[in-house]
Design an enzyme around this catalytic site. Structure first.
Site, PDB file in Angstrom:
ATOM      1  N   SER A 130       6.149  -2.053  -2.140  1.00 50.80           N
ATOM      2  CA  SER A 130       5.663  -3.081  -2.988  1.00 50.80           C
ATOM      3  C   SER A 130       4.717  -2.662  -4.035  1.00 50.80           C
ATOM      4  O   SER A 130       3.951  -3.301  -4.071  1.00 50.80           O
ATOM      5  CB  SER A 130       5.543  -4.304  -2.480  1.00 50.80           C
ATOM      6  N   GLY A 163       0.761  -1.223  -0.010  1.00 55.46           N
ATOM      7  CA  GLY A 163      -0.142   0.044   0.001  1.00 55.46           C
ATOM      8  C   GLY A 163       0.753   1.078  -0.158  1.00 55.46           C
ATOM      9  O   GLY A 163       2.046   1.187   0.194  1.00 55.46           O
ATOM     10  N   LEU A 164       0.114   2.351  -0.098  1.00 53.59           N
ATOM     11  CA  LEU A 164       1.131   3.736  -0.315  1.00 53.59           C
ATOM     12  C   LEU A 164       1.682   4.051   0.799  1.00 53.59           C
ATOM     13  O   LEU A 164       1.413   3.638   2.113  1.00 53.59           O
ATOM     14  CB  LEU A 164      -0.249   4.942  -0.496  1.00 53.59           C
ATOM     15  N   SER A 165       2.591   4.794   1.066  1.00 49.36           N
ATOM     16  CA  SER A 165       3.332   5.314   2.023  1.00 49.36           C
ATOM     17  C   SER A 165       2.168   6.053   2.889  1.00 49.36           C
ATOM     18  O   SER A 165       1.359   6.639   2.514  1.00 49.36           O
ATOM     19  CB  SER A 165       4.310   6.464   1.818  1.00 49.36           C
ATOM     20  N   GLY A 166       2.149   5.788   4.276  1.00 50.00           N
ATOM     21  CA  GLY A 166       1.233   6.184   5.320  1.00 50.00           C
ATOM     22  C   GLY A 166      -0.112   5.618   5.136  1.00 50.00           C
ATOM     23  O   GLY A 166      -0.990   5.952   6.073  1.00 50.00           O
ATOM     24  N   ALA A 167      -0.320   4.514   4.447  1.00 56.71           N
ATOM     25  CA  ALA A 167      -1.347   3.659   4.427  1.00 56.71           C
ATOM     26  C   ALA A 167      -1.668   3.068   5.885  1.00 56.71           C
ATOM     27  O   ALA A 167      -2.844   2.624   6.197  1.00 56.71           O
ATOM     28  CB  ALA A 167      -1.355   2.682   3.284  1.00 56.71           C
ATOM     29  N   GLY A 168      -0.541   2.633   6.486  1.00 55.73           N
ATOM     30  CA  GLY A 168      -0.896   1.900   7.740  1.00 55.73           C
ATOM     31  C   GLY A 168      -0.048   0.557   7.863  1.00 55.73           C
ATOM     32  O   GLY A 168      -0.368  -0.158   8.982  1.00 55.73           O
ATOM     33  N   LYS A 169       0.845   0.306   6.962  1.00 52.30           N
ATOM     34  CA  LYS A 169       1.647  -1.024   7.026  1.00 52.30           C
ATOM     35  C   LYS A 169       2.286  -1.056   8.030  1.00 52.30           C
ATOM     36  O   LYS A 169       2.261  -2.125   8.685  1.00 52.30           O
ATOM     37  CB  LYS A 169       2.473  -1.079   5.863  1.00 52.30           C
TER      38      LYS A 169
HETATM   39  P1  ADP Z   1       3.186   3.101   6.190  1.00 51.06           P
HETATM   40  O1  ADP Z   1       3.782   1.895   7.038  1.00 51.06           O
HETATM   41  O2  ADP Z   1       1.876   2.287   5.424  1.00 51.06           O
HETATM   42  O3  ADP Z   1       3.862   4.055   5.514  1.00 51.06           O
HETATM   43  P2  ADP Z   1       2.284   4.081   9.062  1.00 51.06           P
HETATM   44  O4  ADP Z   1       1.741   2.936   9.593  1.00 51.06           O
HETATM   45  O5  ADP Z   1       3.615   4.530   8.988  1.00 51.06           O
HETATM   46  O6  ADP Z   1       1.949   3.864   7.403  1.00 51.06           O
HETATM   47  O7  ADP Z   1       1.088   5.219   9.118  1.00 51.06           O
HETATM   48  C1  ADP Z   1      -0.133   5.052   9.039  1.00 51.06           C
HETATM   49  C2  ADP Z   1      -0.986   6.075  10.114  1.00 51.06           C
HETATM   50  O8  ADP Z   1      -2.397   5.835   9.786  1.00 51.06           O
HETATM   51  C3  ADP Z   1      -0.857   5.848  11.400  1.00 51.06           C
HETATM   52  O9  ADP Z   1      -0.442   7.277  12.008  1.00 51.06           O
HETATM   53  C4  ADP Z   1      -2.032   5.284  12.006  1.00 51.06           C
HETATM   54  O10 ADP Z   1      -1.956   5.556  13.395  1.00 51.06           O
HETATM   55  C5  ADP Z   1      -2.868   5.734  11.061  1.00 51.06           C
HETATM   56  N1  ADP Z   1      -4.106   4.857  11.122  1.00 51.06           N
HETATM   57  C6  ADP Z   1      -5.286   5.216  11.193  1.00 51.06           C
HETATM   58  N2  ADP Z   1      -6.201   4.310  11.116  1.00 51.06           N
HETATM   59  C7  ADP Z   1      -5.369   3.102  10.812  1.00 51.06           C
HETATM   60  C8  ADP Z   1      -5.513   1.552  10.406  1.00 51.06           C
HETATM   61  N3  ADP Z   1      -7.035   0.857  10.586  1.00 51.06           N
HETATM   62  N4  ADP Z   1      -4.569   0.812  10.359  1.00 51.06           N
HETATM   63  C9  ADP Z   1      -3.335   1.155  10.334  1.00 51.06           C
HETATM   64  N5  ADP Z   1      -3.013   2.535  10.378  1.00 51.06           N
HETATM   65  C10 ADP Z   1      -4.242   3.467  10.891  1.00 51.06           C
END
Ligand code: ADP
Length: 190
Positions: A90, A15-21
């Site tokens: 990815s 998923g996109l950057s900031g998606a929640g991975k």
């Molecule tokens: P990534 O690793 O995809 O770049 P991050 O995990 O670093 O993304 O950041 C995702 C942000 O979204 C966090 O601040 C997290 O608290 C927030 N968020 C809100 N709802 C969710 C959810 N259901 N699952 C994952 N993250 C979430």
């Protein structure tokens, strides 16, 4: 000592950057390693790029090499009963499918961490979207580089609409139903 399963598996976030991975990877680790005492390894894209993939950039070729390396270690450890959790953007479908074949299709759980681009931009967890939109960073997924959504992921989580706990519960439920993960009350001693 954490328990290995007789057969491991790999949970692959895309998923996109900031998606929640990373957030979901950490919460899953907490549940599986700390609460269920299972052998779990997290392969976080940002961490991998400082060690295993140091020196690689963000061209398609380098991104694919990065994903193949993570896939390679996930495939090896899956054979030894470890639960691998990979959390890297990815963005390319073809190399994700290659990794699926390396790990073994029946041991691979692709999780599409789906979020609208505008929500990821609003979150801007690492301040990178602002820079990408200003043109200070090139090849930024979703802004100036492609993201190819999975066609048939095992799980889709919609992190703009779900809590972290809801998304984690969905993934665990899939793994249990698919017979990859013993139910929570499972105890190997019994
Ligand atoms: P990534 O690793 O995809 O770049 P991050 O995990 O670093 O993304 O950041 C995702 C942000 O979204 C966090 O601040 C997290 O608290 C927030 N968020 C809100 N709802 C969710 C959810 N259901 N699952 C994952 N993250 C979430």
């Amino acid at each position: 000592m954490a328990q290995t399963l007789s057969r491991g598996f790999t949970i692959w976030f895309t998923g996109l950057s900031g998606a929640g991975k990373s957030t979901l990877a950490q919460h899953l680790y907490e549940e599986l390693a700390n609460h269920r005492d299972l052998a779990v390894e997290v392969w976080d894209g940002d961490v991998v790029r400082t060690h295993l993939s140091k020196g690689l950039g963000f061209s398609k070729e380098d991104r694919d090499t990065n994903i193949r390396r993570i896939g390679f270690v996930c495939a090896k450890l899956t054979q030894y009963g470890v639960i691998n959790i990979a959390a890297a953007i990815s963005p390319y479908r073809e190399v994700r499918d290659e990794v699926r074949r390396m790990v073994g299709p029946d041991r691979f759980v692709e999780v599409h961490v789906n979020v609208p681009l505008n929500v990821a931009i609003e979150r801007d967890v690492k301040g990178l979207y602002q820079k990408a939109l200003a043109g200070e960073i090139t090849n930024f997924t979703g802004v100036s580089d492609p993201y190819e959504s999975p066609m048939n992921p095992e799980v889709i989580v919609h992190t703009a609409d779900e809590t972290v706990e809801e998304s984690v519960a969905k993934i665990i439920a899939y793994c249990e139903t698919a017979g990859l993960l013993p139910p929570a009350d499972y105890s190997p001693e019994e």
